[in-house]
Design an enzyme around this catalytic site. Structure first.
Site, PDB file in Angstrom:
ATOM      1  N   ASP A 153      33.947  34.907  39.514  1.00  0.00           N
ATOM      2  CA  ASP A 153      34.473  34.027  40.552  1.00  0.00           C
ATOM      3  C   ASP A 153      34.303  32.559  40.155  1.00  0.00           C
ATOM      4  O   ASP A 153      35.112  31.709  40.518  1.00  0.00           O
ATOM      5  CB  ASP A 153      33.770  34.314  41.889  1.00  0.00           C
ATOM      6  CG  ASP A 153      34.495  33.701  43.063  1.00  0.00           C
ATOM      7  OD1 ASP A 153      35.733  33.614  43.024  1.00  0.00           O
ATOM      8  OD2 ASP A 153      33.820  33.297  44.022  1.00  0.00           O
ATOM      9  N   ASP A 200      36.865  32.035  36.834  1.00  0.00           N
ATOM     10  CA  ASP A 200      38.313  31.882  37.062  1.00  0.00           C
ATOM     11  C   ASP A 200      38.683  30.434  37.362  1.00  0.00           C
ATOM     12  O   ASP A 200      39.659  29.900  36.842  1.00  0.00           O
ATOM     13  CB  ASP A 200      38.838  32.848  38.127  1.00  0.00           C
ATOM     14  CG  ASP A 200      38.226  32.666  39.509  1.00  0.00           C
ATOM     15  OD1 ASP A 200      37.435  31.726  39.716  1.00  0.00           O
ATOM     16  OD2 ASP A 200      38.535  33.487  40.391  1.00  0.00           O
ATOM     17  N   ASP A 238      42.403  34.308  44.676  1.00  0.00           N
ATOM     18  CA  ASP A 238      40.952  34.142  44.614  1.00  0.00           C
ATOM     19  C   ASP A 238      40.334  34.309  46.001  1.00  0.00           C
ATOM     20  O   ASP A 238      39.363  35.045  46.183  1.00  0.00           O
ATOM     21  CB  ASP A 238      40.620  32.767  44.038  1.00  0.00           C
ATOM     22  CG  ASP A 238      39.126  32.553  43.888  1.00  0.00           C
ATOM     23  OD1 ASP A 238      38.466  33.385  43.252  1.00  0.00           O
ATOM     24  OD2 ASP A 238      38.617  31.552  44.429  1.00  0.00           O
ATOM     25  N   ASP A 254      38.036  37.489  47.206  1.00  0.00           N
ATOM     26  CA  ASP A 254      36.673  37.166  47.652  1.00  0.00           C
ATOM     27  C   ASP A 254      36.361  37.855  48.977  1.00  0.00           C
ATOM     28  O   ASP A 254      35.274  38.413  49.156  1.00  0.00           O
ATOM     29  CB  ASP A 254      36.490  35.655  47.821  1.00  0.00           C
ATOM     30  CG  ASP A 254      36.334  34.917  46.505  1.00  0.00           C
ATOM     31  OD1 ASP A 254      36.244  35.580  45.446  1.00  0.00           O
ATOM     32  OD2 ASP A 254      36.314  33.679  46.541  1.00  0.00           O
TER      33      ASP A 254
END
Length: 193
Positions: free
Chosen positions: A65, A68, A86, A90
């Site tokens: 995370d 990226d 993203d 998440d």
């Protein structure tokens, strides 16, 4: 809460890790997807009682995370779809981590409450930003802090300290509720100004 560290990471990682990983062909969306796959593995392995994998999957998913975004900034490939992907992964990853902890033996009711507040924290940020208000760094429990607490809870459950693990889950719920209040207050104040 970890805002100062995040600022440092956002300055250093793109120049180092992000640059290197982009050179070997890893794209920001691919890194997001890999992180998401680690999150999927957490409850899957937990279901088969391979509990030692849970903290490892939380760490690996959390690292991806961070990576990226570093790749996106290093290559100037920040896109609206990348930000959407993203954020979406998440939210689902958070759900999968709580599910893994339930399989590991932590209280399902407390976990659902903590998950609910975690999702509302994220919603409060996205809604605030839709209103044009900067929300990054607002509140006690952003995602990085939540992942650290989930990691600690998974270790405690692994060691069969279920009571303390459940206390960590309650802390996530309480800090989540406080963060929702902090973000709501920030939105109200910004809109009044």
């Amino acid at each position: 809460m970890l805002g100062k560290l995040r600022k440092y990471v956002n300055e250093i990682l793109p120049k180092t890790v992000g640059k290197y990983l982009s050179k070997i062909g890893l794209t920001p969306n691919a890194a997001t997807t890999i992180g998401f796959l680690f999150a999927i593995l957490a409850p899957t392995l937990a279901y088969f009682k391979f509990f030692i994998a849970i903290p490892i999957m939380i760490v690996l998913s959390g690292l991806m995370d961070v990576v990226d975004g570093a790749i996106a900034r290093a290559t100037n490939k920040t896109t609206k779809f990348g930000a959407y992907l993203d954020s979406l992964t998440d939210r689902i990853s958070d759900m999968l981590f709580f599910l893994a902890l339930i399989f590991e033996g932590l209280n399902p009711y407390l976990s659902i409450i903590a998950l609910g507040f975690s999702e509302i924290v994220s919603y409060a940020r996205s809604k605030g930003e839709l209103l044009g208000i900067k929300m990054e760094g607002i509140g006690l429990l952003e995602r990085s802090e939540r992942l650290i607490l989930l990691f600690v809870a998974s270790i405690l459950a692994l060691l069969k300290y279920y009571l303390v693990g459940n206390i960590i889950i309650v802390i996530i719920a309480i800090l989540g509720a406080i963060t929702v209040y902090q973000r709501s207050y920030r939105v109200k104040k910004a809109l009044n100004d």
